[in-house]
Design a protein around this motif. Structure first.
Motif, short mmCIF file in Angstrom:
data_model
loop_
_atom_site.label_atom_id
_atom_site.label_comp_id
_atom_site.label_asym_id
_atom_site.label_seq_id
_atom_site.Cartn_x
_atom_site.Cartn_y
_atom_site.Cartn_z
N LYS A 73 -42.09 6.14 24.12
CA LYS A 73 -43.22 6.65 23.35
C LYS A 73 -43.26 8.17 23.28
N GLY A 74 -42.73 8.87 24.30
CA GLY A 74 -42.68 10.33 24.23
C GLY A 74 -41.79 10.80 23.10
N ASP A 75 -40.61 10.19 22.97
CA ASP A 75 -39.70 10.52 21.86
C ASP A 75 -40.32 10.13 20.52
N ILE A 76 -40.97 8.98 20.48
CA ILE A 76 -41.58 8.53 19.23
C ILE A 76 -42.69 9.47 18.81
N ASP A 77 -43.47 9.96 19.76
CA ASP A 77 -44.54 10.89 19.41
C ASP A 77 -43.97 12.20 18.86
N ARG A 78 -42.87 12.66 19.41
CA ARG A 78 -42.21 13.86 18.87
C ARG A 78 -41.75 13.61 17.44
N MET A 79 -41.24 12.42 17.19
CA MET A 79 -40.83 12.07 15.82
C MET A 79 -42.04 12.06 14.90
N ARG A 80 -43.15 11.52 15.39
CA ARG A 80 -44.37 11.51 14.57
C ARG A 80 -44.86 12.92 14.27
N GLN A 81 -44.55 13.85 15.15
CA GLN A 81 -44.94 15.25 14.94
C GLN A 81 -44.01 15.96 13.97
N LEU A 87 -34.35 9.74 17.87
CA LEU A 87 -33.84 8.41 18.18
C LEU A 87 -32.95 7.86 17.07
N TRP A 88 -33.10 8.40 15.87
CA TRP A 88 -32.31 7.96 14.71
C TRP A 88 -32.11 9.18 13.81
N PRO A 89 -30.98 9.23 13.08
CA PRO A 89 -30.70 10.41 12.25
C PRO A 89 -31.79 10.69 11.22
N GLY A 90 -32.05 11.99 11.03
CA GLY A 90 -33.02 12.42 10.03
C GLY A 90 -34.44 12.35 10.54
N ARG A 91 -35.37 12.54 9.61
CA ARG A 91 -36.79 12.49 9.94
C ARG A 91 -37.37 11.14 9.52
N VAL A 92 -38.05 10.51 10.42
CA VAL A 92 -38.69 9.22 10.14
C VAL A 92 -40.15 9.48 9.80
N LYS A 93 -40.57 9.05 8.60
CA LYS A 93 -41.91 9.37 8.11
C LYS A 93 -42.90 8.22 8.26
N TRP A 94 -42.37 7.00 8.49
CA TRP A 94 -43.24 5.83 8.50
C TRP A 94 -43.29 5.23 9.90
N TYR A 95 -44.50 4.79 10.31
CA TYR A 95 -44.70 4.21 11.64
C TYR A 95 -45.59 2.98 11.53
N ALA A 96 -45.06 1.86 11.98
CA ALA A 96 -45.82 0.61 11.95
C ALA A 96 -46.71 0.56 13.19
N LYS A 97 -47.99 0.45 12.96
CA LYS A 97 -48.97 0.42 14.06
C LYS A 97 -49.11 -1.00 14.55
N SER A 98 -48.91 -1.18 15.84
CA SER A 98 -48.93 -2.52 16.42
C SER A 98 -49.68 -2.48 17.74
N SER A 99 -50.43 -3.53 18.02
CA SER A 99 -51.18 -3.58 19.28
C SER A 99 -50.31 -4.14 20.38
N GLY A 100 -50.75 -3.90 21.64
CA GLY A 100 -50.13 -4.61 22.75
C GLY A 100 -49.27 -3.81 23.68
N THR A 101 -49.74 -2.70 24.21
CA THR A 101 -49.02 -2.00 25.26
C THR A 101 -49.69 -2.26 26.59
N THR A 102 -49.09 -1.77 27.65
CA THR A 102 -49.66 -1.99 28.98
C THR A 102 -51.02 -1.34 29.11
N ILE A 109 -44.36 2.08 15.90
CA ILE A 109 -42.95 1.74 15.80
C ILE A 109 -42.32 2.48 14.62
N PRO A 110 -41.28 3.30 14.87
CA PRO A 110 -40.64 4.00 13.76
C PRO A 110 -40.05 3.02 12.75
N VAL A 111 -40.21 3.33 11.47
CA VAL A 111 -39.61 2.53 10.40
C VAL A 111 -38.81 3.50 9.53
N SER A 112 -37.52 3.58 9.77
CA SER A 112 -36.66 4.51 9.05
C SER A 112 -36.29 3.93 7.69
#
Length: 504
Positions: A73-81, A87-102, A109-112
């Motif tokens: 999630k730390g890497d994903i948040d940097r991607m969202r910023q 985590l994947w080449p380029g900039r990921v602009k879309w993120y699927a919001k899903s429930s259910g963490t600890t 969830i990044p959606v490239s």
């Protein structure tokens, strides 16, 4: 010739490609892994985990840890910023919001672009491919498809970057040609208020020639019931005489099947299950006579499986039929050896076919009983068949031992058709669970460890009210089925009203 007849040949080549799933599963998956590692070798994650020198599955395992959302999630948040090549080449602009963490917070969830094209849309196309192969008389493209979607919102106010339900992301990016054969309008499909959206969808679709419907069974049923209210008809085929198929996924269909079959009495109606999630598109029911699904092996998804109750993780070619596995995925959305949270059981390894048996965190094992969702679904189905009841929603959790060392499972069930006797229904369910699960049977032996389960009827609309209170009404949000924790159940019981104290 009908439009379906003109379109059908476009899917013929894919039929032949899918035949490779029968004998070339290992080869397909090794190719996917090589592609993913090569594509991501210059990302921050790829450099850190030696992707440039990864030549085999064994190298991949040696250099990469198993990850949950918490680890990424730390890497994903940097991607969202707005950071690129994380985590994947380029900039990921879309993120699927899903429930259910600890922490009971949302996952993003990044959606490239690669993930959209080579996972999600490829899965959608293959659903149609397999349906047309199995139904040569289909005319689904001669009318409209009713597709339910969620909603999205700006992501950190970055230009062009959004978060939302996966279904909203898919609708937002869909080929404009597809919009010609679907309802409702994009504006309606992306509304955030489900109650308003439900009514508008029903009204927009009412007088259309709807031939196919797609969505989560619980939310689709709500929309269809609104269609029936507005139309005043008795059966759905009176509204849409050419309706022929429901493509469903997201939650198990078993609790809803009888309600759909009462609503849609047409003999030409088909039901086809899919396994798609925010993290990817994984399985399709390729045989109408077999409830298990074909694992899709040539998308941008590499699979691994951890045998439940052990630390043993194997690639696809190491699985055995009949065992419960937690699924790990590596994808072109930047998820690496990611613990998905679902458990599966293979019914065949040639081709690789499976059923979803539950969730790694959706089970009850408070007393060593190891009750999984698949047990619950089968037990409820059996109890409904014997009593004529219909279950709309349910959840269950343990009642922990009291001072007399007595404990039980407590089920909160919203019936669309209640049984004549709740006690009889509970007896049948309890006996069936013992037949399905030897651990549950052992703990129930002479009521020594685990006492008879308890059923509390839920008031009408309780689960929808609970989801609405959490801002999760509609979209792909689901009611948690089984839990070792009483957190969700206690919230629901409080909203349900006073419950009589059972005599143990």
């Amino acid at each position: 010739m009908s439009l379906t007849g003109l379109v059908r040949p476009l899917f013929a080549n894919r039929w032949r490609e899918l035949e490779k799933h029968i004998n070339e599963g290992e080869q397909l998956q090794r190719q996917v892994l090589a592609h993913l590692v090569q594509k991501a070798q210059d990302t921050e994650y790829g450099r850190k985990h030696l992707f440039s020198t990864t030549k085999s599955y064994e190298d991949f395992v040696r250099n990469n840890p198993v990850n949950t959302y918490e680890e990424l999630k730390g890497d994903i948040d940097r991607m969202r910023q707005g950071e690129s090549d994380v985590l994947w080449p380029g900039r990921v602009k879309w993120y699927a919001k899903s429930s259910g963490t600890t922490n009971d917070k949302s996952k993003f969830i990044p959606v490239s672009p690669d993930g959209l094209k080579r996972v999600h849309y490829k899965g959608g196309a293959d659903v149609v491919t397999l349906y047309l192969r199995n139904n040569p008389q289909s005319r689904m493209f001669d009318g409209k498809g009713l597709i339910l979607g969620g909603s999205h919102a700006p992501n950190y106010n970055l230009p062009g970057s959004l978060v939302g339900d996966l279904s909203a992301i898919l609708i937002e990016n869909i080929n404009p040609l597809v919009n010609m054969v679907r309802v409702p309008s994009k504006k309606t499909a992306l509304l955030s208020d489900f109650e308003i959206k439900r009514d508008r969808i029903a009204r927009e679709a009412l007088n259309k020639n709807v031939t196919n419907i797609s969505g989560v069974p619980s939310w689709m049923l709500s929309v269809l019931n609104r269609v029936m209210e507005i139309s005043g008809k008795t059966h759905l085929e009176e509204v849409w005489p050419n309706l022929e198929v429901f493509f469903h996924g997201g939650v198990a269909f078993t609790p809803y099947r009888e309600q759909y079959e009462k609503l849609i009495t047409s003999a030409k109606m088909h039901y086809m299950e899919t396994y798609n999630a925010s993290e990817g598109f994984f399985g399709i029911q390729d045989d109408p006579a077999d409830k298990s699904m074909l694992l899709m092996l040539d998308y941008d998804v590499f699979y691994e499986f951890q045998e439940m109750g052990t630390d043993n993780i194997v690639p696809l070619w190491g699985v055995e039929a009949g065992k419960n596995y937690a699924m790990l995925i590596s994808t072109s959305c930047g998820l690496w050896r990611y613990m998905l949270g679902d458990t599966v059981k293979f019914t065949s390894t040639n081709p690789y076919k499976f059923i979803i048996s539950g969730r790694t965190k959706s089970f009850i094992n408070a007393f060593g009983e190891e009750l999984i969702v698949d047990n619950a679904e089968q037990g409820l189905k059996y109890a409904c068949e014997l009593t004529g009841a219909q279950v709309l929603e349910y959840t269950a959790a343990p009642v922990f031992m009291d001072q007399n060392a007595k404990c039980r499972h407590q089920w909160l069930i919203e019936f669309s058709k209640a049984p004549e006797s709740i006690e009889q229904f509970a007896d049948i369910l309890d006996r069936r669970l013992q037949e399905l699960n030897s651990d549950y049977e052992a703990k129930r032996y002479k009521d020594i460890t685990l006492q008879h389960l308890e059923i509390i009827p839920a008031r009408e609309g309780l689960f929808n009210d609970w989801l609405k209170a959490k801002g999760k009404l509609g979209g792909q949000h689901k009611v948690p089925r089984l839990s070792n924790s009483r957190e969700h159940l206690e919230e629901l019981l409080k909203m349900n009203g006073p419950t009589p104290n059972p005599s143990l």
